[in-house]
Design a protein around this motif. Structure first.
Motif, mmCIF file in Angstrom:
data_model
loop_
_atom_site.group_PDB
_atom_site.id
_atom_site.type_symbol
_atom_site.label_atom_id
_atom_site.label_comp_id
_atom_site.label_asym_id
_atom_site.label_seq_id
_atom_site.Cartn_x
_atom_site.Cartn_y
_atom_site.Cartn_z
ATOM 1 N N GLY A 29 0.795 -1.219 0.000
ATOM 2 C CA GLY A 29 0.000 0.000 0.000
ATOM 3 C C GLY A 29 0.826 1.266 0.000
ATOM 4 O O GLY A 29 1.842 1.359 -0.676
ATOM 5 N N LEU A 30 0.375 2.235 0.790
ATOM 6 C CA LEU A 30 1.008 3.546 0.837
ATOM 7 C C LEU A 30 1.857 3.714 2.082
ATOM 8 O O LEU A 30 1.480 3.290 3.170
ATOM 9 C CB LEU A 30 -0.064 4.638 0.827
ATOM 10 N N LEU A 31 2.984 4.382 1.911
ATOM 11 C CA LEU A 31 3.874 4.718 3.017
ATOM 12 C C LEU A 31 4.004 6.234 3.072
ATOM 13 O O LEU A 31 4.028 6.902 2.038
ATOM 14 C CB LEU A 31 5.254 4.101 2.810
ATOM 15 N N ARG A 50 -3.780 -3.509 -1.471
ATOM 16 C CA ARG A 50 -2.483 -2.954 -1.062
ATOM 17 C C ARG A 50 -1.552 -2.778 -2.264
ATOM 18 O O ARG A 50 -0.392 -2.457 -2.122
ATOM 19 C CB ARG A 50 -1.802 -3.851 -0.024
ATOM 20 N N SER A 51 -2.080 -2.996 -3.467
ATOM 21 C CA SER A 51 -1.298 -2.816 -4.685
ATOM 22 C C SER A 51 -1.595 -1.433 -5.257
ATOM 23 O O SER A 51 -2.662 -1.191 -5.809
ATOM 24 C CB SER A 51 -1.650 -3.904 -5.703
ATOM 25 N N ILE A 52 -0.645 -0.507 -5.110
ATOM 26 C CA ILE A 52 -0.803 0.862 -5.580
ATOM 27 C C ILE A 52 0.238 1.085 -6.678
ATOM 28 O O ILE A 52 1.428 0.900 -6.457
ATOM 29 C CB ILE A 52 -0.578 1.890 -4.452
ATOM 30 N N THR A 53 -0.223 1.486 -7.869
ATOM 31 C CA THR A 53 0.716 1.610 -8.983
ATOM 32 C C THR A 53 1.255 3.016 -9.186
ATOM 33 O O THR A 53 2.330 3.185 -9.741
ATOM 34 C CB THR A 53 0.071 1.112 -10.295
ATOM 35 N N ALA A 54 0.500 4.041 -8.739
ATOM 36 C CA ALA A 54 0.975 5.418 -8.909
ATOM 37 C C ALA A 54 0.296 6.327 -7.896
ATOM 38 O O ALA A 54 -0.824 6.056 -7.461
ATOM 39 C CB ALA A 54 0.685 5.908 -10.324
ATOM 40 N N ILE A 55 0.986 7.421 -7.534
ATOM 41 C CA ILE A 55 0.427 8.407 -6.615
ATOM 42 C C ILE A 55 0.826 9.805 -7.057
ATOM 43 O O ILE A 55 1.808 9.987 -7.785
ATOM 44 C CB ILE A 55 0.883 8.182 -5.157
ATOM 45 N N ASP A 56 0.056 10.786 -6.606
ATOM 46 C CA ASP A 56 0.391 12.190 -6.804
ATOM 47 C C ASP A 56 -0.206 12.967 -5.642
ATOM 48 O O ASP A 56 -1.254 12.590 -5.124
ATOM 49 C CB ASP A 56 -0.150 12.698 -8.132
ATOM 50 N N SER A 64 -4.300 8.231 -5.692
ATOM 51 C CA SER A 64 -3.637 6.945 -5.917
ATOM 52 C C SER A 64 -4.330 6.185 -7.045
ATOM 53 O O SER A 64 -5.529 6.344 -7.275
ATOM 54 C CB SER A 64 -3.648 6.096 -4.639
ATOM 55 N N LEU A 65 -3.556 5.376 -7.722
ATOM 56 C CA LEU A 65 -4.045 4.546 -8.818
ATOM 57 C C LEU A 65 -3.789 3.097 -8.458
ATOM 58 O O LEU A 65 -2.663 2.729 -8.102
ATOM 59 C CB LEU A 65 -3.323 4.906 -10.120
#
Length: 70
Positions: A29-31, A50-56, A64-65
């Motif tokens: 996931g995200l940290l 918990r599978s995140i491919t991109a963030i902004d 999140s994507l």
């Protein structure tokens, strides 16, 4: 020793709080770091996957994507 199994998929810096860094990961996931990356905590509340491919990051929102719903 225990190995860190985090695989980063994307990194985003908060636009106004430069000490705040977000990392998305393949399986954890995200940290978030509040100390320029010295330490990180998981911030996954509300996520089904918990599978995140991109963030902004914007000043008020973290986007999140994920390849799955949730």
């Amino acid at each position: 020793s225990k190995r860190n199994n985090y695989v980063a998929t994307s990194i985003a810096w908060h636009p106004t709080a430069q000490n705040r860094i977000f990392i998305s990961t393949e399986r954890h996931g995200l940290l978030k770091s509040e100390d320029e990356g010295a330490t990180f905590v998981e911030i996954n509340e509300g996520f089904l996957s918990r599978s995140i491919t991109a963030i902004d990051a914007s000043a008020e929102t973290l986007f999140s994507l994920t390849p799955y719903e949730g």
